[in-house]
Design a protein around this motif. Structure first.
Motif, PDB file in Angstrom:
ATOM      1  N   PRO A 138       0.710  -1.369   0.056  1.00  0.00           N
ATOM      2  CA  PRO A 138      -0.097  -0.205   0.042  1.00  0.00           C
ATOM      3  C   PRO A 138       1.073   1.305   0.037  1.00  0.00           C
ATOM      4  O   PRO A 138       0.566   2.294  -0.667  1.00  0.00           O
ATOM      5  N   GLN A 139       1.899   1.271   0.842  1.00  0.00           N
ATOM      6  CA  GLN A 139       2.853   2.416   0.791  1.00  0.00           C
ATOM      7  C   GLN A 139       3.292   2.807  -0.373  1.00  0.00           C
ATOM      8  O   GLN A 139       3.355   4.125  -0.929  1.00  0.00           O
ATOM      9  N   ARG A 140       3.792   1.773  -1.277  1.00  0.00           N
ATOM     10  CA  ARG A 140       4.124   2.107  -2.582  1.00  0.00           C
ATOM     11  C   ARG A 140       3.221   2.718  -3.497  1.00  0.00           C
ATOM     12  O   ARG A 140       3.649   3.515  -4.424  1.00  0.00           O
ATOM     13  N   GLU A 141       1.884   2.173  -3.343  1.00  0.00           N
ATOM     14  CA  GLU A 141       0.664   2.785  -4.118  1.00  0.00           C
ATOM     15  C   GLU A 141       0.745   4.292  -3.866  1.00  0.00           C
ATOM     16  O   GLU A 141       0.498   5.134  -4.770  1.00  0.00           O
ATOM     17  N   LEU A 142       0.611   4.529  -2.403  1.00  0.00           N
ATOM     18  CA  LEU A 142       0.359   5.935  -1.899  1.00  0.00           C
ATOM     19  C   LEU A 142       1.606   6.790  -2.758  1.00  0.00           C
ATOM     20  O   LEU A 142       1.156   8.116  -3.160  1.00  0.00           O
ATOM     21  N   GLU A 143       2.828   6.451  -2.658  1.00  0.00           N
ATOM     22  CA  GLU A 143       4.044   7.255  -3.409  1.00  0.00           C
ATOM     23  C   GLU A 143       3.704   7.318  -4.909  1.00  0.00           C
ATOM     24  O   GLU A 143       3.800   8.457  -5.373  1.00  0.00           O
ATOM     25  N   HIS A 144       3.125   6.332  -5.289  1.00  0.00           N
ATOM     26  CA  HIS A 144       2.741   6.344  -6.721  1.00  0.00           C
ATOM     27  C   HIS A 144       1.587   7.462  -6.998  1.00  0.00           C
ATOM     28  O   HIS A 144       1.677   8.175  -7.948  1.00  0.00           O
ATOM     29  N   TYR A 145       0.656   7.600  -6.475  1.00  0.00           N
ATOM     30  CA  TYR A 145      -0.279   8.430  -6.402  1.00  0.00           C
ATOM     31  C   TYR A 145       0.131   9.952  -6.466  1.00  0.00           C
ATOM     32  O   TYR A 145      -0.284  10.633  -6.937  1.00  0.00           O
ATOM     33  N   SER A 146       1.105  10.045  -5.515  1.00  0.00           N
ATOM     34  CA  SER A 146       1.938  11.203  -5.321  1.00  0.00           C
ATOM     35  C   SER A 146       2.635  11.641  -6.458  1.00  0.00           C
ATOM     36  O   SER A 146       2.596  13.002  -6.839  1.00  0.00           O
ATOM     37  N   TYR A 147       3.134  10.785  -6.849  1.00  0.00           N
ATOM     38  CA  TYR A 147       3.931  10.847  -8.150  1.00  0.00           C
ATOM     39  C   TYR A 147       3.124  11.539  -9.379  1.00  0.00           C
ATOM     40  O   TYR A 147       3.312  12.266 -10.032  1.00  0.00           O
ATOM     41  N   LEU A 148       1.669  10.696  -9.415  1.00  0.00           N
ATOM     42  CA  LEU A 148       0.995  10.992 -10.538  1.00  0.00           C
ATOM     43  C   LEU A 148       0.274  12.359 -10.486  1.00  0.00           C
ATOM     44  O   LEU A 148       0.250  13.222 -11.172  1.00  0.00           O
ATOM     45  N   ALA A 149       0.100  12.918  -9.057  1.00  0.00           N
ATOM     46  CA  ALA A 149      -0.362  14.201  -8.919  1.00  0.00           C
ATOM     47  C   ALA A 149       0.456  15.329  -9.199  1.00  0.00           C
ATOM     48  O   ALA A 149       0.527  16.311  -9.861  1.00  0.00           O
ATOM     49  N   GLU A 150       2.076  14.879  -8.961  1.00  0.00           N
ATOM     50  CA  GLU A 150       3.069  15.985  -9.501  1.00  0.00           C
ATOM     51  C   GLU A 150       2.930  15.948 -10.811  1.00  0.00           C
ATOM     52  O   GLU A 150       3.516  17.056 -11.488  1.00  0.00           O
TER      53      GLU A 150
END
Length: 447
Positions: free
Chosen positions: A318-330
């Motif tokens: 899950p933590q990796r996915e949250l980091e991915h969402y942050s990357y996408l938002a950027e």
């Protein structure tokens, strides 16, 4: 030096002057040939005199700075100078000066906003005297000053023609009559000098060079009043006896009705966005657009479930996915930060700015569908989800499939990536499924 742009003011009508093909001696010393132009401008620009002249750079308007700008702008075909103001009212003025082998024709365009400035009879008289003096010294093919909005409804300068025909023929016959008109000798003779000089209008004057100045009404700002429209129709039909007076008057009254102010009553969830949309349309379309959007009811968002029906997380990390969402938002920040600086702040207001920018650019229509779905949709969904989390206390519920990924806010889960997909289907769906609306609805249901 910052000038006051019409975009800095509330969208309002302007007084527009187009002074085309004014004959002048391009072989003469420019200072002597343009001296009457500048002297007249300085004498009669009552309340709207430019204080900035722009060549390669902007300078405070003086005669010497004008000549410096003119020298900077000279090229093989001519020079084009901008004249502006730093304070209300706004002015956008362009002076075009051709060089041989181009025809020696001076061109001037002026827009003064707001048009209401010209409710003053003395200011209007000064404007008329300015144009009269210019037309006396630089005989024109045609010149006109009128409401910018009404010019749009009259389809000026096309008048129903295609662009190429309009450029080729110009104002070669009497297509329309405006508040202030100057007709060159060819147009005068085509209509008939005697007929033109007997026009029932507020002012009709033959100039020494054979041009005729015709003003339909004392003030420009009330062009849409019934009295001014009657005067306009009478004068126009006198000059064009082939036209039916009742038909002309009905058309003018319909244009006045189209421009009559409409009070915005937008749906509260999307009012900030629709206000921006209205401000973006042409001034002659503004009131119709307000009426259209007053009736607009955005569909209720479908991208949610009750919290007790949420899909459970199904990812290994899950933590990796949250980091991915942050990357996408950027990625969305990287895409829009130049045109939408507020995207850095990631606030609810930023969502409205994003909505407007995509609508303004016609993004779903202009860009390739493959790239929109592969890159824009994930970035938009992640950005929307991050704002739901930051400002409504939500949390991600990650899923392997982005469209199933949820944000839990209060008693509901929201599907930001599914919303982003629906949002990017068309230009209309940017309004029907705006990010602004989903946020407002989520905000109401978070308790």
């Amino acid at each position: 030096m910052k000038v006051l742009s019409v975009h800095d003011l509330k969208p309002e009508d302007s007084l527009r002057l187009d002074f085309d093909e004014g004959a002048f001696d391009s072989q003469a010393a420019w200072e002597s040939e343009l001296e009457p132009f500048l002297r007249t401008l300085e004498a009669y620009a009552n309340g709207w005199m430019p204080d900035v002249v722009q060549g390669k750079r902007r300078r405070k308007y003086t005669r010497s700075s004008f000549w410096k700008a003119e020298e900077e702008e000279r090229n093989g075909t001519g020079a084009s100078l901008g004249l502006y103001r730093t304070k209300w009212p706004a002015l956008d003025m362009t002076l075009r000066l051709p060089f041989p082998p181009s025809p020696p024709e001076l061109g001037v365009s002026i827009s003064v906003q707001p048009l209401s400035l010209f409710a003053d009879a003395k200011r209007c008289l000064d404007f008329v005297e300015m144009v009269r003096a210019w037309a006396s010294h630089y005989p024109v093919t045609h010149a006109a000053a009128h409401s910018l909005a009404d010019l749009g409804l009259a389809d000026s300068p096309l008048f129903g023609r295609d662009m190429q025909t309009s450029i080729r023929d110009g104002f070669d016959k009497l297509y329309e009559l405006f508040w202030l008109n100057v007709f060159g000798p060819k147009l005068v003779e085509a209509v008939g000098r005697e007929r033109m000089l007997s026009t029932p209008a507020w002012r009709v004057e033959e100039l020494p060079n054979g041009c005729v100045l015709l003003v339909t009404w004392p003030t420009a700002a009330d062009f849409a009043s019934d009295e001014a429209r009657l005067a306009q129709a009478r004068a126009y039909c006198h000059l064009r006896p082939d036209l039916d007076f009742a038909t002309v008057l009905r058309t003018l009254r319909e244009r006045s009705a189209t421009l009559a102010p409409v009070e915005p009553r937008f749906h509260p969830d999307v009012a900030p966005l629709l206000s921006r949309v209205v401000d973006d349309v042409a001034i002659h379309e503004r009131q119709r657009k307000i009426a259209e959007l007053n009736a607009f009811e955005p569909p209720e968002p479908e991208e949610w479930r009750p919290a007790d029906a949420a899909l459970p997380p199904d990812v290994a990390d899950p933590q990796r996915e949250l980091e991915h969402y942050s990357y996408l938002a950027e990625l969305l920040v990287a895409l829009l930060h130049t045109k939408v600086p507020s995207v850095f702040k990631a606030t609810p207001e930023s969502l409205t700015d994003v909505d407007y920018q995509f609508w303004h650019e016609s993004f779903p229509r202009v860009f390739e569908r493959e790239h929109i779905d592969a890159h824009a949709v994930p970035a938009i969904g992640a950005y929307l989800g991050q704002i739901l989390i930051r400002h409504l206390g939500g949390r991600w519920i990650p899923r392997q499939r982005l469209e199933e990924t949820q944000v839990l806010v209060g008693g509901r889960v929201w599907f930001p990536f599914a919303r982003a997909w629906r949002y990017m289907r068309s230009c209309q769906s940017l309004l029907d499924a705006s990010l602004t609306q989903l946020y407002r609805v989520a905000e109401r249901h978070r308790g």
